[in-house]
Design a protein around this motif. Structure first.
Motif, PDB file in Angstrom:
ATOM      1  N   VAL A 171      84.917  88.930  25.063  1.00  0.00           N
ATOM      2  CA  VAL A 171      84.114  89.717  24.128  1.00  0.00           C
ATOM      3  C   VAL A 171      82.871  88.899  23.776  1.00  0.00           C
ATOM      4  CG1 VAL A 171      84.069  90.783  21.837  1.00  0.00           C
ATOM      5  CG2 VAL A 171      86.192  90.749  23.161  1.00  0.00           C
ATOM      6  N   PRO A 172      81.688  89.466  23.989  1.00  0.00           N
ATOM      7  CA  PRO A 172      80.489  88.700  23.658  1.00  0.00           C
ATOM      8  C   PRO A 172      80.397  88.458  22.146  1.00  0.00           C
ATOM      9  CG  PRO A 172      79.912  90.952  24.190  1.00  0.00           C
ATOM     10  CD  PRO A 172      81.385  90.793  24.470  1.00  0.00           C
ATOM     11  N   GLN A 173      79.938  87.254  21.781  1.00  0.00           N
ATOM     12  CA  GLN A 173      79.777  86.957  20.369  1.00  0.00           C
ATOM     13  C   GLN A 173      78.526  87.665  19.857  1.00  0.00           C
ATOM     14  OE1 GLN A 173      80.099  82.860  19.377  1.00  0.00           O
ATOM     15  NE2 GLN A 173      82.192  82.720  20.075  1.00  0.00           N
ATOM     16  N   VAL A 174      78.647  88.234  18.696  1.00  0.00           N
ATOM     17  CA  VAL A 174      77.585  89.038  18.117  1.00  0.00           C
ATOM     18  C   VAL A 174      77.020  88.321  16.893  1.00  0.00           C
ATOM     19  CG1 VAL A 174      77.044  91.278  17.106  1.00  0.00           C
ATOM     20  CG2 VAL A 174      78.777  91.113  18.891  1.00  0.00           C
ATOM     21  N   SER A 175      75.713  88.413  16.726  1.00  0.00           N
ATOM     22  CA  SER A 175      75.064  87.827  15.555  1.00  0.00           C
ATOM     23  C   SER A 175      75.379  88.646  14.311  1.00  0.00           C
ATOM     24  CB  SER A 175      73.549  87.788  15.763  1.00  0.00           C
ATOM     25  OG  SER A 175      73.242  86.959  16.853  1.00  0.00           O
ATOM     26  N   CYS A 176      75.083  88.065  13.148  1.00  0.00           N
ATOM     27  CA  CYS A 176      75.271  88.735  11.869  1.00  0.00           C
ATOM     28  C   CYS A 176      73.911  88.970  11.226  1.00  0.00           C
ATOM     29  CB  CYS A 176      76.102  87.866  10.927  1.00  0.00           C
ATOM     30  SG  CYS A 176      77.787  87.576  11.497  1.00  0.00           S
ATOM     31  N   ILE A 177      73.791  90.067  10.506  1.00  0.00           N
ATOM     32  CA  ILE A 177      72.561  90.365   9.781  1.00  0.00           C
ATOM     33  C   ILE A 177      72.853  90.248   8.299  1.00  0.00           C
ATOM     34  CG2 ILE A 177      70.835  92.117   9.251  1.00  0.00           C
ATOM     35  CD1 ILE A 177      71.275  93.213  12.076  1.00  0.00           C
ATOM     36  N   ASP A 178      72.093  89.393   7.625  1.00  0.00           N
ATOM     37  CA  ASP A 178      72.239  89.182   6.200  1.00  0.00           C
ATOM     38  C   ASP A 178      71.822  90.459   5.464  1.00  0.00           C
ATOM     39  OD1 ASP A 178      71.757  88.498   3.482  1.00  0.00           O
ATOM     40  OD2 ASP A 178      71.414  86.417   4.045  1.00  0.00           O
ATOM     41  N   PRO A 179      72.737  91.086   4.714  1.00  0.00           N
ATOM     42  CA  PRO A 179      72.391  92.346   4.035  1.00  0.00           C
ATOM     43  C   PRO A 179      71.411  92.153   2.879  1.00  0.00           C
ATOM     44  CG  PRO A 179      74.547  91.609   3.339  1.00  0.00           C
ATOM     45  CD  PRO A 179      74.110  90.680   4.443  1.00  0.00           C
ATOM     46  N   LYS A 239      77.219  82.398  -0.615  1.00  0.00           N
ATOM     47  CA  LYS A 239      77.415  81.531   0.543  1.00  0.00           C
ATOM     48  C   LYS A 239      78.036  82.400   1.623  1.00  0.00           C
ATOM     49  CE  LYS A 239      79.702  77.361   2.089  1.00  0.00           C
ATOM     50  NZ  LYS A 239      80.517  76.209   1.691  1.00  0.00           N
ATOM     51  N   CYS A 240      77.395  82.490   2.789  1.00  0.00           N
ATOM     52  CA  CYS A 240      77.864  83.384   3.850  1.00  0.00           C
ATOM     53  C   CYS A 240      78.186  82.629   5.130  1.00  0.00           C
ATOM     54  CB  CYS A 240      76.795  84.439   4.144  1.00  0.00           C
ATOM     55  SG  CYS A 240      76.415  85.506   2.740  1.00  0.00           S
ATOM     56  N   ASN A 241      79.082  83.207   5.922  1.00  0.00           N
ATOM     57  CA  ASN A 241      79.467  82.705   7.236  1.00  0.00           C
ATOM     58  C   ASN A 241      79.417  83.852   8.222  1.00  0.00           C
ATOM     59  OD1 ASN A 241      80.541  79.916   6.645  1.00  0.00           O
ATOM     60  ND2 ASN A 241      81.771  81.133   5.238  1.00  0.00           N
ATOM     61  N   CYS A 242      78.966  83.560   9.447  1.00  0.00           N
ATOM     62  CA  CYS A 242      78.990  84.544  10.522  1.00  0.00           C
ATOM     63  C   CYS A 242      80.120  84.169  11.461  1.00  0.00           C
ATOM     64  CB  CYS A 242      77.651  84.552  11.270  1.00  0.00           C
ATOM     65  SG  CYS A 242      77.599  85.758  12.622  1.00  0.00           S
ATOM     66  N   LEU A 243      81.119  85.025  11.554  1.00  0.00           N
ATOM     67  CA  LEU A 243      82.298  84.754  12.366  1.00  0.00           C
ATOM     68  C   LEU A 243      82.416  85.801  13.460  1.00  0.00           C
ATOM     69  CD1 LEU A 243      84.650  84.104   9.326  1.00  0.00           C
ATOM     70  CD2 LEU A 243      83.513  82.385  10.731  1.00  0.00           C
ATOM     71  N   GLY A 244      81.750  85.558  14.579  1.00  0.00           N
ATOM     72  CA  GLY A 244      81.837  86.479  15.711  1.00  0.00           C
ATOM     73  C   GLY A 244      81.380  87.881  15.386  1.00  0.00           C
ATOM     74  N   GLY A 245      80.262  88.015  14.684  1.00  0.00           N
ATOM     75  CA  GLY A 245      79.730  89.329  14.360  1.00  0.00           C
ATOM     76  C   GLY A 245      80.204  89.874  13.031  1.00  0.00           C
ATOM     77  N   GLU A 246      81.187  89.222  12.450  1.00  0.00           N
ATOM     78  CA  GLU A 246      81.653  89.638  11.125  1.00  0.00           C
ATOM     79  C   GLU A 246      81.170  88.617  10.112  1.00  0.00           C
ATOM     80  OE1 GLU A 246      85.790  90.542  10.899  1.00  0.00           O
ATOM     81  OE2 GLU A 246      85.771  91.523  12.850  1.00  0.00           O
ATOM     82  N   MET A 247      80.656  89.123   9.018  1.00  0.00           N
ATOM     83  CA  MET A 247      80.104  88.250   8.005  1.00  0.00           C
ATOM     84  C   MET A 247      80.999  88.215   6.781  1.00  0.00           C
ATOM     85  SD  MET A 247      76.218  88.398   6.764  1.00  0.00           S
ATOM     86  CE  MET A 247      76.201  88.878   5.075  1.00  0.00           C
ATOM     87  N   GLU A 248      81.203  87.021   6.243  1.00  0.00           N
ATOM     88  CA  GLU A 248      81.963  86.844   5.010  1.00  0.00           C
ATOM     89  C   GLU A 248      81.063  86.147   4.007  1.00  0.00           C
ATOM     90  OE1 GLU A 248      85.453  84.576   5.867  1.00  0.00           O
ATOM     91  OE2 GLU A 248      86.447  86.253   6.842  1.00  0.00           O
ATOM     92  N   MET A 284      68.767  87.403  10.710  1.00  0.00           N
ATOM     93  CA  MET A 284      69.834  87.411  11.703  1.00  0.00           C
ATOM     94  C   MET A 284      70.338  85.977  11.911  1.00  0.00           C
ATOM     95  SD  MET A 284      69.893  89.044  15.512  1.00  0.00           S
ATOM     96  CE  MET A 284      69.468  90.631  14.853  1.00  0.00           C
ATOM     97  N   TYR A 285      71.656  85.827  11.971  1.00  0.00           N
ATOM     98  CA  TYR A 285      72.282  84.522  12.137  1.00  0.00           C
ATOM     99  C   TYR A 285      73.239  84.551  13.323  1.00  0.00           C
ATOM    100  CZ  TYR A 285      70.422  83.427   7.558  1.00  0.00           C
ATOM    101  OH  TYR A 285      69.587  83.204   6.503  1.00  0.00           O
ATOM    102  N   PRO A 286      73.264  83.473  14.128  1.00  0.00           N
ATOM    103  CA  PRO A 286      74.177  83.419  15.272  1.00  0.00           C
ATOM    104  C   PRO A 286      75.611  83.167  14.826  1.00  0.00           C
ATOM    105  CG  PRO A 286      72.947  81.371  15.112  1.00  0.00           C
ATOM    106  CD  PRO A 286      72.399  82.293  14.060  1.00  0.00           C
ATOM    107  N   PRO A 287      76.573  83.487  15.677  1.00  0.00           N
ATOM    108  CA  PRO A 287      77.984  83.231  15.357  1.00  0.00           C
ATOM    109  C   PRO A 287      78.192  81.762  15.006  1.00  0.00           C
ATOM    110  CG  PRO A 287      77.807  84.523  17.351  1.00  0.00           C
ATOM    111  CD  PRO A 287      76.422  84.084  17.002  1.00  0.00           C
ATOM    112  N   GLY A 288      79.035  81.503  14.026  1.00  0.00           N
ATOM    113  CA  GLY A 288      79.325  80.141  13.591  1.00  0.00           C
ATOM    114  C   GLY A 288      78.379  79.629  12.514  1.00  0.00           C
ATOM    115  N   SER A 289      77.353  80.425  12.159  1.00  0.00           N
ATOM    116  CA  SER A 289      76.386  79.998  11.149  1.00  0.00           C
ATOM    117  C   SER A 289      76.969  80.068   9.747  1.00  0.00           C
ATOM    118  CB  SER A 289      75.148  80.899  11.171  1.00  0.00           C
ATOM    119  OG  SER A 289      74.469  80.774  12.368  1.00  0.00           O
TER     120      SER A 289
END
Length: 83
Positions: free
Chosen positions: A8-16, A35-44, A21-26
């Motif tokens: 599955v290609p890793q997807v970037s996250c977009i800060d709402p 404080k946010c994390n990008c986890l394979g296209g899902e943002m927490e 835009m942030y790459p996976p693992g950011s």
């Protein structure tokens, strides 16, 4: 990334908050004290300040957007800090 045996290609996250835009693992801090994390296209995201704070009588707790810390101000005069 491999999920259930499928690549599955890793997807970037977009800060709402600002559309960045942030790459996976950011990991980053937003201007809204999050404080946010990008986890394979899902943002927490979680707040960088500590939940709810009790204010003394006649005062209000307000989060300072620059420091992400609570500050106490008088309810009857919001420009005056509580001591």
């Amino acid at each position: 990334m491999i999920r259930n045996g499928v690549i599955v290609p890793q997807v970037s996250c977009i800060d709402p908050y600002d559309g960045s835009m942030y790459p996976p693992g950011s990991e980053w801090n937003t201007d809204h004290c999050m404080k946010c994390n990008c986890l394979g296209g899902e943002m927490e995201c979680c707040s960088r300040y500590n939940g709810v704070v009790g204010a003394p009588e006649g005062c209000e707790a307000v989060v300072n957007p620059e420091t992400c810390q609570y500050e106490m101000y008088r309810i009857d005069n919001p420009s005056e800090p509580c001591i």
